[in-house]
Design an enzyme around this catalytic site. Structure first.
Site, short mmCIF file in Angstrom:
data_model
loop_
_atom_site.label_atom_id
_atom_site.label_comp_id
_atom_site.label_asym_id
_atom_site.label_seq_id
_atom_site.Cartn_x
_atom_site.Cartn_y
_atom_site.Cartn_z
N ARG A 140 0.83 -1.21 0.00
CA ARG A 140 0.00 0.00 0.00
C ARG A 140 0.87 1.26 0.00
O ARG A 140 0.53 2.26 -0.62
CB ARG A 140 -0.91 0.01 1.23
CG ARG A 140 -2.23 -0.77 1.11
CD ARG A 140 -2.06 -2.23 0.74
NE ARG A 140 -3.32 -2.97 0.73
CZ ARG A 140 -3.69 -3.84 1.66
NH1 ARG A 140 -2.89 -4.09 2.69
NH2 ARG A 140 -4.83 -4.47 1.56
N ASP A 169 -0.03 -6.59 -3.30
CA ASP A 169 -1.44 -6.40 -2.98
C ASP A 169 -2.09 -5.67 -4.15
O ASP A 169 -1.45 -5.44 -5.19
CB ASP A 169 -1.62 -5.63 -1.67
CG ASP A 169 -2.79 -6.16 -0.86
OD1 ASP A 169 -3.94 -6.02 -1.34
OD2 ASP A 169 -2.57 -6.71 0.23
N HIS A 242 -6.57 -10.15 -3.65
CA HIS A 242 -5.61 -9.05 -3.49
C HIS A 242 -4.60 -9.05 -4.65
O HIS A 242 -3.41 -8.82 -4.45
CB HIS A 242 -4.89 -9.14 -2.14
CG HIS A 242 -5.76 -8.79 -0.97
ND1 HIS A 242 -6.16 -7.51 -0.69
CD2 HIS A 242 -6.35 -9.57 -0.03
CE1 HIS A 242 -6.94 -7.50 0.39
NE2 HIS A 242 -7.08 -8.75 0.81
N ASP A 304 -6.17 -14.65 1.90
CA ASP A 304 -7.25 -14.02 2.67
C ASP A 304 -8.19 -13.21 1.77
O ASP A 304 -7.84 -12.82 0.66
CB ASP A 304 -6.65 -13.09 3.73
CG ASP A 304 -5.83 -11.97 3.12
OD1 ASP A 304 -5.01 -12.26 2.22
OD2 ASP A 304 -5.99 -10.80 3.52
N GLU A 305 -9.38 -12.97 2.27
CA GLU A 305 -10.34 -12.01 1.71
C GLU A 305 -10.54 -12.19 0.20
O GLU A 305 -10.47 -11.24 -0.58
CB GLU A 305 -9.89 -10.58 2.03
CG GLU A 305 -9.85 -10.28 3.52
CD GLU A 305 -9.34 -8.90 3.85
OE1 GLU A 305 -9.76 -8.36 4.88
OE2 GLU A 305 -8.51 -8.37 3.09
N TYR A 396 -3.09 -5.90 15.60
CA TYR A 396 -3.11 -5.03 14.42
C TYR A 396 -2.74 -3.61 14.85
O TYR A 396 -3.53 -2.91 15.49
CB TYR A 396 -4.49 -5.06 13.76
CG TYR A 396 -4.60 -6.12 12.69
CD1 TYR A 396 -4.02 -7.38 12.87
CD2 TYR A 396 -5.28 -5.89 11.50
CE1 TYR A 396 -4.11 -8.36 11.91
CE2 TYR A 396 -5.38 -6.87 10.52
CZ TYR A 396 -4.80 -8.10 10.73
OH TYR A 396 -4.89 -9.07 9.76
N ASP A 398 -2.25 -1.04 12.98
CA ASP A 398 -2.83 0.06 12.20
C ASP A 398 -4.11 0.55 12.84
O ASP A 398 -4.70 1.54 12.37
CB ASP A 398 -3.09 -0.38 10.76
CG ASP A 398 -3.97 -1.62 10.66
OD1 ASP A 398 -3.90 -2.47 11.56
OD2 ASP A 398 -4.70 -1.76 9.65
N TRP A 447 -0.33 -2.77 8.77
CA TRP A 447 -0.91 -2.50 7.46
C TRP A 447 -0.82 -1.00 7.21
O TRP A 447 -1.13 -0.20 8.08
CB TRP A 447 -2.36 -2.98 7.42
CG TRP A 447 -2.49 -4.45 7.66
CD1 TRP A 447 -2.90 -5.06 8.80
CD2 TRP A 447 -2.22 -5.50 6.73
NE1 TRP A 447 -2.90 -6.43 8.65
CE2 TRP A 447 -2.48 -6.73 7.38
CE3 TRP A 447 -1.77 -5.53 5.40
CZ2 TRP A 447 -2.31 -7.97 6.76
CZ3 TRP A 447 -1.62 -6.76 4.77
CH2 TRP A 447 -1.88 -7.95 5.44
#
Length: 743
Positions: A140, A169, A242, A304-305, A396, A398, A447
């Site tokens: 990112r 990503d 991703h 993931d996701e 996490y 972030d 993140w």
């Protein structure tokens, strides 16, 4: 040379009564001491001897009875002795030794001779977990090689031995793959980045191209540097989801053949790799290059996701499912992950995946990194997998660190240093069960969606990383928050001397209240707390002005009506001011009323008690957004009934809909107000649309002719849609409310 130091995580320590005087040139410090012999020798009983002014004062010996990362350290009046079975143990002993040096040694001296007094100690030390990790997302936000090395220094400082490097990503591909050059030629760059929070309304970009990547020479340099710090680099190539940047460079590996742009906002997107033989052959080639670059034992495959929409629309996937007899697209996901896992194993590496990788079936030989919650990790351990505990609620970084208004914008959530420290990777009921042997470690996550500077990376990491390191190193029964927080104050001073942008959120004021009474006579009895509240004094103001110029809190605070409380803590010793917190109470006849939600969807996962939130008499519009302080209606519509217990007169209703800091939610554009004397038969008072609602940017107000009633009903709608880049479709804008005020 500036030497980083580790926090003191020791199993056994003999308290000192005398001191060892260490005299060195300040420009050399310990890692430039002259060595006799080879410190890396595994054959000799004595690794090395150090000389200071020709007098042997430091000895390092091999002791094969110690574990691979275990060491002993003894400081006497005349000598320092280190024993370990490996150079890693020696390295950790030196980290602890350096830590014993006074903080003043880390100021920016200009050279010259100085003397440091070290405490006389005997330490025997070993880690609780073999895997002690920190994650850093450079997809990112690209970060330069110099900063990556600095981050590795921070890991070594904390005796963290795994650097999880999130390299790919939707927003960028960051590692050179020579077989697929377009991954970095095209996939490493996006045209711009979303301004503000990606979930807040229509997209607005900053117009600034963002990108960068690490050449294979860069990677080898970083890996070699990490090895000198006894840190193993774990690369992550996130797939099959991703994968937008991947498919931007090579759309033929997707299910649609379309070339999506590299994502400019953040979230979960539809673009997914297609499970064709062409894709798996390409991934074998790609991971072979990854395996050659990273000598460590693990490769992270993501997993993931994964949004399965494009698989659902793919004729190829439909045919594959028919051939295999699969009824669920989770089986497609399992098939993809199993194929990639087998590739990684064939290259002599161990695969790691986020916990979704086993949702569709077993993936033998894969280590599970649980992020959704701790129970997922425990279930995976129960099933026999090796597990790395990484639940978002505790690891996490972030997330916000406190509720101070001075915190920078974060993705969401609240994870304080205390939350990290008190996390139990192995709950007490499992400490004597076989399950515990499958939990091999713990990891913190950084993140980078909302990190705008490299200094902010440090701010979000430290001191939460320090707390994580102690959880990873120290046996649970040896942990003690009071003792740790005392050391932490000393350590944070050292971080500051070292030029690290350490967060002081542990001193931020948390303001809570208990409600006494209802309506206009309601009183809010205020409680103040902080993670570390020794040696601080609180100051406050009641008009929103800076508490530095306000009054000292010397008695309990009780707020009534419309009051804007601001609080800061000040260090009693040094006079340093810490971050500001706000608490805004409102004048409303609805405070403490009975409220019911009718015929509408409400998100109780974020806030389990929205009925109390909406009539609490507390406004959050001046604060950072925390989901548990708001009522969230995902369909953009709410029907609310309120019983004020006795007939009252009303002429105005105000709805708070957005916080004033960082986030921007959509205002209600439709409000219908009804009244009833019995809560059964209702009559409409007024229906107002956007043009008839007074909007001050954080709340909307509806003025009506005066009426008297006991029951109120509100039907509230956003009546808006926005284009969601995640789904590539227009969706209803959700309704967010923090308080309903009536006068």
């Amino acid at each position: 040379m500036r030497v980083f130091t580790a926090a003191c995580f020791v199993d056994e320590i003999t308290r000192w009564q005398r001191w060892f005087k260490l005299e060195l040139n300040v420009s050399l410090l310990l890692d430039d001491v002259k060595w006799e012999g080879q410190a890396t020798s595994t054959d000799s009983q004595s690794f090395a001897k150090a000389q200071v002014d020709g007098v042997p004062r430091l000895t390092v010996e091999k002791n094969t009875a110690l574990g691979p990362e275990e060491y002993t350290l003894k400081v006497s009046q005349t000598a320092i002795g280190v024993a370990a079975s490996s150079t890693t143990g020696v390295f950790y002993a030196f980290q602890t030794l350096i830590q014993l040096i006074p903080n003043a040694a880390f100021l920016d001296f200009k050279g010259g001779q100085v003397s440091w007094l070290l405490p006389q100690v005997e330490i025997k030390d070993s880690p609780r977990f073999s895997y002690r990790g920190m994650h850093l997302d450079v997809a990112r936000r690209f970060m330069p090689v110099t900063f990556i090395k600095h981050f590795i220094d921070l890991l070594a400082l904390h005796k963290i031995n795994r650097f999880h490097w999130h390299l790919t990503d939707d927003q960028g591909w960051r590692i050179e793959i020579r077989a697929f050059p377009k991954l970095t030629e095209q996939g490493a760059w996006r045209n711009q980045t979303v301004v503000g929070h990606t979930l807040d309304g229509d997209f607005t970009g900053d117009g600034i191209a963002h990108g960068g990547y690490y050449s294979q020479d860069d990677v080898r340099d970083i890996v070699a540097y990490a090895q000198t710090k006894h840190v193993v680099v774990v690369p992550e190539i996130d797939l099959p989801g991703h994968a937008t940047a991947f498919l931007h460079a090579y759309p033929n590996f997707g299910c649609t053949g379309n070339k999506p742009p590299v994502e400019e906002s953040f979230g979960i997107f539809q673009h997914v790799l297609c499970p064709t033989e062409e894709t798996f052959q390409a991934l074998h080639t790609l991971f072979r290059e990854i395996a050659d670059l990273f000598p460590g034992d693990y490769i992270h495959l993501g997993g993931d996701e994964v949004v399965k929409t494009q698989w659902q629309q793919s004729p190829f996937v439909s045919e594959l499912m028919k051939e295999q007899g699969w009824q669920s697209y989770d089986r497609v996901h399992h098939y993809f992950i199993k194929r990639v896992s087998d590739i990684i194993i064939s290259l002599g590496k161990k695969p790691i995946g986020w916990n979704e990788v086993i949702e569709g079936g077993e993936i033998p030989g894969t280590t599970i990194m649980c992020w959704q919650n701790a129970q997922v990790g425990l279930d995976a351990a129960e099933a026999g997998y090796e597990v790395i505990m990484s639940p978002a609620s505790s690891t996490y970084f972030d997330f916000y660190q406190s509720k101070s208004v001075d915190e920078p914008m974060s993705i969401h959530g609240l994870t304080s240093t205390s939350d990290v420290y008190h996390f139990q990777p192995i709950p007490a009921q499992h400490r004597d069960s076989p399950l515990k042997d499958h939990i091999i470690g713990i990891q913190g996550q950084l993140w980078s969606e909302y990190f705008t500077t490299l200094a902010q990376v440090e701010y979000m990491a430290i001191p939460r990383m320090t707390a994580l390191a102690e959880v990873a190193w120290t046996q649970s029964e040896e942990k003690n928050w009071a003792e740790f927080s005392g050391r932490l104050k000393h350590l944070m001073q050292r971080f500051t001397y070292m030029g690290i942008n350490v967060s002081e959120s542990i001193y931020a004021t948390d303001i809570s209240s208990s409600l006494i009474g209802t309506g206009l006579s309601a009183q809010h009895h205020i409680s103040l707390s902080a993670e570390i509240k020794d040696d601080i004094t609180w100051y406050y103001s009641l008009d929103g002005s800076d508490p530095k110029y306000g009054q000292r809190v010397d008695k309990p605070l009780v707020l009534t009506g419309n009051t804007n409380l601001s609080v800061r803590a000040q260090d009693k010793i040094h006079g340093r001011w810490y971050s500001k917190s706000r608490f805004h109470t409102l004048n409303s006849k609805l405070v403490g009323a009975r409220l019911s939600l009718r015929h509408c969807q409400v998100n109780r996962e974020w806030n389990p008690a929205p009925e109390k939130t909406l009539v609490s008499g507390i406004s959050r519009k001046l604060n950072c957004f925390h989901a548990d302080e708001w009522a969230h209606f995902p369909t953009g519509e709410a029907q609310i009934e309120i019983d004020v217990m006795q007939a009252q007169t009303f002429s105005q209703v105000t709805l708070g809909y957005t916080p004033g800091l960082h986030r921007h939610f959509a205002p209600p554009r439709y409000v219908q107000l009804c009244q009833s004397n019995d809560g059964v038969c209702w009559s409409k008072v007024i229906t107002a649309k956007e043009d008839n609602l007074l909007n001050d940017g954080s709340s909307v107000t509806l003025n009506v002719a005066e009426f008297t009633t006991r029951y109120l009903k509100l039907i509230i709608k956003t009546e808006a849609t926005t284009f969601q880049r995640q789904t590539m479709a227009y969706e209803i804008v959700p309704l967010m409310l923090d308080e309903i005020v009536a006068l």
